[in-house]
Design a protein around this motif. Structure first.
Motif, PDB file in Angstrom:
ATOM      1  N   GLY A 139       0.825  -1.199   0.000  1.00 30.14           N
ATOM      2  CA  GLY A 139       0.000   0.000   0.000  1.00 30.14           C
ATOM      3  C   GLY A 139       0.856   1.244   0.000  1.00 30.14           C
ATOM      4  O   GLY A 139       1.897   1.295   0.670  1.00 30.14           O
ATOM      5  N   SER A 182     -11.496  -2.140  11.571  1.00 30.15           N
ATOM      6  CA  SER A 182     -10.190  -2.641  11.156  1.00 30.15           C
ATOM      7  C   SER A 182      -9.622  -3.481  12.278  1.00 30.15           C
ATOM      8  O   SER A 182      -9.860  -3.218  13.455  1.00 30.15           O
ATOM      9  CB  SER A 182      -9.245  -1.475  10.843  1.00 30.15           C
ATOM     10  N   ASP A 218      -4.094  -3.123  11.621  1.00 29.10           N
ATOM     11  CA  ASP A 218      -4.597  -2.719  10.314  1.00 29.10           C
ATOM     12  C   ASP A 218      -5.183  -1.317  10.394  1.00 29.10           C
ATOM     13  O   ASP A 218      -5.213  -0.693  11.440  1.00 29.10           O
ATOM     14  CB  ASP A 218      -5.655  -3.702   9.821  1.00 29.10           C
ATOM     15  N   TRP A 219      -5.661  -0.819   9.275  1.00 22.13           N
ATOM     16  CA  TRP A 219      -6.344   0.465   9.252  1.00 22.13           C
ATOM     17  C   TRP A 219      -7.460   0.403   8.218  1.00 22.13           C
ATOM     18  O   TRP A 219      -7.491  -0.472   7.352  1.00 22.13           O
ATOM     19  CB  TRP A 219      -5.372   1.600   8.926  1.00 22.13           C
ATOM     20  N   LYS A 225      -7.023  -0.535   4.314  1.00 22.30           N
ATOM     21  CA  LYS A 225      -5.746  -1.204   4.021  1.00 22.30           C
ATOM     22  C   LYS A 225      -5.905  -2.276   2.951  1.00 22.30           C
ATOM     23  O   LYS A 225      -5.098  -2.374   2.023  1.00 22.30           O
ATOM     24  CB  LYS A 225      -5.174  -1.808   5.297  1.00 22.30           C
ATOM     25  N   SER A 226      -6.953  -3.090   3.066  1.00 24.74           N
ATOM     26  CA  SER A 226      -7.129  -4.189   2.122  1.00 24.74           C
ATOM     27  C   SER A 226      -7.447  -3.711   0.709  1.00 24.74           C
ATOM     28  O   SER A 226      -7.352  -4.472  -0.242  1.00 24.74           O
ATOM     29  CB  SER A 226      -8.243  -5.130   2.607  1.00 24.74           C
ATOM     30  N   LYS A 264      -2.701   4.886   5.448  1.00 28.24           N
ATOM     31  CA  LYS A 264      -3.101   4.910   6.851  1.00 28.24           C
ATOM     32  C   LYS A 264      -3.934   6.140   7.197  1.00 28.24           C
ATOM     33  O   LYS A 264      -4.779   6.090   8.089  1.00 28.24           O
ATOM     34  CB  LYS A 264      -1.869   4.860   7.760  1.00 28.24           C
TER      35      LYS A 264
END
Length: 301
Positions: A151, A188, A192-193, A196-197, A202
């Protein structure tokens, strides 16, 4: 509206708002109507199959598009080359006499600028964010549920007034089954945030909260300074009410605006809670002063 009636009784819930006389036309219940009837919650709630970052990004783009349909109206120049919102009519970015907004210059200092300049600066700032693929990725590898281990990171952002460290269109996609009342942090997992996926950075939520805050300020200025001229006279008042109520429902449901940030438009939010525009189960309804809204209903013409 009968202004004398608003101060008849002691403890009038409207007193703290310090509303002007006569009160704004948009606070009369007869002028708070919409072009459509129905529950806007179906447009604001995230479908379970949509990743939260994708949903937030989608809402930013759609509400920005809706808002700019109205901004173009006040910036369109007449035969003499003058726009309705100009340095003479709107020498500062304000929402009535009780609220004004400043822009942060290159040294991060708050400065007052005319409303038309503020809105233009804000438009460029938001467009810069939306066009930045490091913040809003458009790569097919970054779509919902695509696992993106690389990312993008975001460099230091330019600043818009009202950031987190600053003092105080198309019809949206109808939603299916939702996880409506889950706070953003719970969407999340640990480490994670949000987004993210789907390849979002962030600080996606922080950036989108600032964008929503800025869009809210523009809506506030449109209501306080331009509701009658041009929107009411052009028959666009119900269109703006529809877009703004949808905006408020969405912004509160996905935690893009906090209750204290709604203050410039609090009386209208109260009215919409009292007249049924905002469903009791919505976060927008929870942000309302129902007694104030009921008072506005009682004194509407």
């Amino acid at each position: 509206m009968d202004d004398s009636a608003s101060n008849d009784a002691n403890g009038d819930p409207l007193t703290t708002y310090n509303l002007p006389r006569p009160k704004p036309l948009w606070l009369d219940n007869s002028q708070s109507k919409h072009i459509v009837k129905g529950n806007f919650m179906t447009l604001s709630a995230r479908p379970k199959t949509v990743e939260p970052g994708e949903w937030i990004a989608h809402q930013v783009v759609e509400h920005h598009r809706n808002l700019w349909n109205f901004v173009r109206v006040i910036h369109e120049k007449d035969g003499d080359g003058n726009a309705l919102c100009n340095i003479q009519t709107c020498p500062r970015m304000s929402a009535g006499s009780n609220h004004s907004f400043t822009w942060l210059n290159s040294r991060k200092e708050p400065v007052e600028v005319p409303a038309h300049e503020y809105i233009s600066l804000m438009q460029r700032w938001i467009s810069g964010k939306l066009d930045n693929t490091a913040i809003f990725p458009t790569d097919p590898a970054g779509v919902s549920f695509a696992h993106n281990t690389n990312g993008p990171e975001v460099n230091s952002a330019t600043y818009a007034s009202g950031g987190l460290n600053t003092p105080s269109s198309a019809t949206p996609i109808p939603a299916g089954p939702t996880t409506l009342n889950i706070p953003l942090p719970q969407l999340s997992g640990h480490g994670d945030w949000i987004g993210k996926s789907s390849g979002f950075p962030k600080d996606l939520v922080e950036v989108c909260q600032t964008i929503f805050r800025q869009m809210f300020r523009v809506y506030s200025h449109l209501y306080w300074a331009h509701f009658i001229e041009p929107f009411y006279h052009l028959g666009l008042d119900k269109h703006m009410n529809s877009c703004f109520s949808h905006f408020i429902l969405t912004a509160t449901e996905i935690d893009m605006l906090k209750p204290h940030e709604l203050e410039p438009m609090q009386p209208l939010i109260d009215l919409w809670a009292a007249n049924g525009t905002f469903p009791p189960e919505s976060k927008a309804y929870a942000c309302a002063n129902l007694k104030a809204g009921e008072r506005l209903l009682a004194i509407s013409s």
